[in-house]
Scaffold this motif. Structure first.
Motif, PDB file in Angstrom:
ATOM      1  N   PRO A  93      -2.001   1.657  -8.256  1.00 41.88           N
ATOM      2  CA  PRO A  93      -1.637   0.290  -7.849  1.00 41.88           C
ATOM      3  C   PRO A  93      -1.797   0.080  -6.346  1.00 41.88           C
ATOM      4  CG  PRO A  93       0.044   1.216  -9.279  1.00 41.88           C
ATOM      5  CD  PRO A  93      -0.903   2.333  -8.944  1.00 41.88           C
ATOM      6  N   ALA A  94      -2.334  -1.064  -5.980  1.00 43.29           N
ATOM      7  CA  ALA A  94      -2.432  -1.431  -4.561  1.00 43.29           C
ATOM      8  C   ALA A  94      -1.120  -2.095  -4.171  1.00 43.29           C
ATOM      9  CB  ALA A  94      -3.600  -2.392  -4.350  1.00 43.29           C
ATOM     10  N   TYR A  95      -0.501  -1.612  -3.127  1.00 38.74           N
ATOM     11  CA  TYR A  95       0.768  -2.168  -2.680  1.00 38.74           C
ATOM     12  C   TYR A  95       0.626  -2.563  -1.212  1.00 38.74           C
ATOM     13  CZ  TYR A  95       1.001   2.735  -1.401  1.00 38.74           C
ATOM     14  OH  TYR A  95       0.703   3.985  -0.920  1.00 38.74           O
ATOM     15  N   PRO A  96       1.428  -3.520  -0.772  1.00 41.25           N
ATOM     16  CA  PRO A  96       1.349  -3.924   0.624  1.00 41.25           C
ATOM     17  C   PRO A  96       1.850  -2.817   1.548  1.00 41.25           C
ATOM     18  CG  PRO A  96       3.164  -5.040  -0.458  1.00 41.25           C
ATOM     19  CD  PRO A  96       2.437  -4.271  -1.525  1.00 41.25           C
ATOM     20  N   HIS A  97       1.239  -2.738   2.718  1.00 44.47           N
ATOM     21  CA  HIS A  97       1.723  -1.819   3.742  1.00 44.47           C
ATOM     22  C   HIS A  97       1.628  -2.514   5.090  1.00 44.47           C
ATOM     23  CE1 HIS A  97      -2.594  -1.107   4.208  1.00 44.47           C
ATOM     24  NE2 HIS A  97      -2.324  -0.610   5.398  1.00 44.47           N
ATOM     25  N   GLY A  98       2.475  -2.088   6.015  1.00 45.38           N
ATOM     26  CA  GLY A  98       2.475  -2.673   7.340  1.00 45.38           C
ATOM     27  C   GLY A  98       2.908  -1.672   8.386  1.00 45.38           C
ATOM     28  N   PHE A  99       2.556  -1.976   9.637  1.00 46.20           N
ATOM     29  CA  PHE A  99       2.910  -1.136  10.773  1.00 46.20           C
ATOM     30  C   PHE A  99       3.863  -1.915  11.673  1.00 46.20           C
ATOM     31  CE2 PHE A  99      -1.103   0.472   9.261  1.00 46.20           C
ATOM     32  CZ  PHE A  99      -0.939   1.842   9.320  1.00 46.20           C
ATOM     33  N   THR A 118      13.341  -5.463   7.413  1.00 47.37           N
ATOM     34  CA  THR A 118      13.310  -6.883   7.060  1.00 47.37           C
ATOM     35  C   THR A 118      12.087  -7.183   6.201  1.00 47.37           C
ATOM     36  OG1 THR A 118      14.513  -7.513   9.044  1.00 47.37           O
ATOM     37  CG2 THR A 118      13.190  -9.236   7.993  1.00 47.37           C
ATOM     38  N   TRP A 119      10.944  -6.661   6.603  1.00 48.01           N
ATOM     39  CA  TRP A 119       9.697  -6.857   5.851  1.00 48.01           C
ATOM     40  C   TRP A 119       9.794  -6.230   4.451  1.00 48.01           C
ATOM     41  CZ3 TRP A 119       5.853  -3.411   4.140  1.00 48.01           C
ATOM     42  CH2 TRP A 119       4.664  -4.013   3.724  1.00 48.01           C
ATOM     43  N   LEU A 120      10.331  -5.007   4.386  1.00 42.72           N
ATOM     44  CA  LEU A 120      10.457  -4.326   3.089  1.00 42.72           C
ATOM     45  C   LEU A 120      11.391  -5.082   2.149  1.00 42.72           C
ATOM     46  CD1 LEU A 120      10.655  -0.554   4.042  1.00 42.72           C
ATOM     47  CD2 LEU A 120       8.869  -1.660   2.680  1.00 42.72           C
ATOM     48  N   ARG A 121      12.493  -5.558   2.662  1.00 40.78           N
ATOM     49  CA  ARG A 121      13.441  -6.285   1.815  1.00 40.78           C
ATOM     50  C   ARG A 121      12.809  -7.540   1.215  1.00 40.78           C
ATOM     51  NH1 ARG A 121      17.402  -4.764   6.191  1.00 40.78           N
ATOM     52  NH2 ARG A 121      18.491  -2.964   5.306  1.00 40.78           N
ATOM     53  N   ALA A 122      11.867  -8.151   1.928  1.00 39.26           N
ATOM     54  CA  ALA A 122      11.196  -9.361   1.449  1.00 39.26           C
ATOM     55  C   ALA A 122       9.995  -9.049   0.557  1.00 39.26           C
ATOM     56  CB  ALA A 122      10.733 -10.207   2.632  1.00 39.26           C
ATOM     57  N   ALA A 123       9.571  -7.794   0.513  1.00 43.50           N
ATOM     58  CA  ALA A 123       8.393  -7.411  -0.281  1.00 43.50           C
ATOM     59  C   ALA A 123       8.705  -7.482  -1.766  1.00 43.50           C
ATOM     60  CB  ALA A 123       7.948  -5.994   0.093  1.00 43.50           C
ATOM     61  N   PRO A 124       7.688  -7.744  -2.592  1.00 44.03           N
ATOM     62  CA  PRO A 124       7.898  -7.752  -4.046  1.00 44.03           C
ATOM     63  C   PRO A 124       8.403  -6.393  -4.522  1.00 44.03           C
ATOM     64  CG  PRO A 124       5.641  -8.389  -3.485  1.00 44.03           C
ATOM     65  CD  PRO A 124       6.321  -7.987  -2.215  1.00 44.03           C
TER      66      PRO A 124
END
Length: 145
Positions: free
Chosen positions: A114-120, A129-135
């Motif tokens: 599965p492709a999942y979002p990632h960020g730096f 904050t970003w993770l809590r808002a992620a699906p």
């Protein structure tokens, strides 16, 4: 019923913290080797198998490079991903480039994962904050980035 308190597991100089219900924090020390990376990936998979797709924060502030053994360990994994989103904190430029290349290679070579979002991120608070808002569930790869 899962325990509601954090669980901390040391893997060499690294610390894995499991936060209910579906978050995992990895604070990397130095150095990082392929065996330690494999153990951390095993913990991620086992936890995700029990709790469902995980939102993972990796603090890589102390990581100065991604050794070949680590890259080979990540590339050779045949287990299905249990990651819903992945945030990296404190990536140096060279490490960020290596991580982007590893993620791109996995997506090309393993379209079944599965492709999942990632960020730096530069700070843990931003990443959380970003993770809590992620699906909460991973998306299936459609062959595109």
């Amino acid at each position: 019923m899962e325990n509601d308190s954090p669980e901390r597991i040391a893997v060499g100089p690294h610390l894995v913290t499991i936060l209910p219900p579906n978050m995992l924090l990895v604070d990397f020390g130095s150095p990082l080797d392929g065996n330690q990376a494999g153990r951390i990936l095993d913990l991620m998979w086992q936890t995700g198998s029990r709790r469902g797709p995980l939102k993972v924060l990796m603090d890589i502030t102390q990581v100065t490079n991604v050794p070949r053994g680590v890259r080979e360990t990540i590339r050779s994994r045949n287990t299905e991903s249990t990651t819903a989103a992945l945030a990296f904190v404190g990536a140096r430029f060279g490490v960020r480039v290596a991580i982007d290349m590893i993620i791109a290679a996995v997506r090309i070579l393993r379209p079944d994962v599965p492709a999942y979002p990632h960020g730096f991120f530069s700070r843990k608070e931003e990443a959380l904050t970003w993770l809590r808002a992620a699906p909460s569930a991973p998306r299936r790869s459609s062959g595109s980035f």
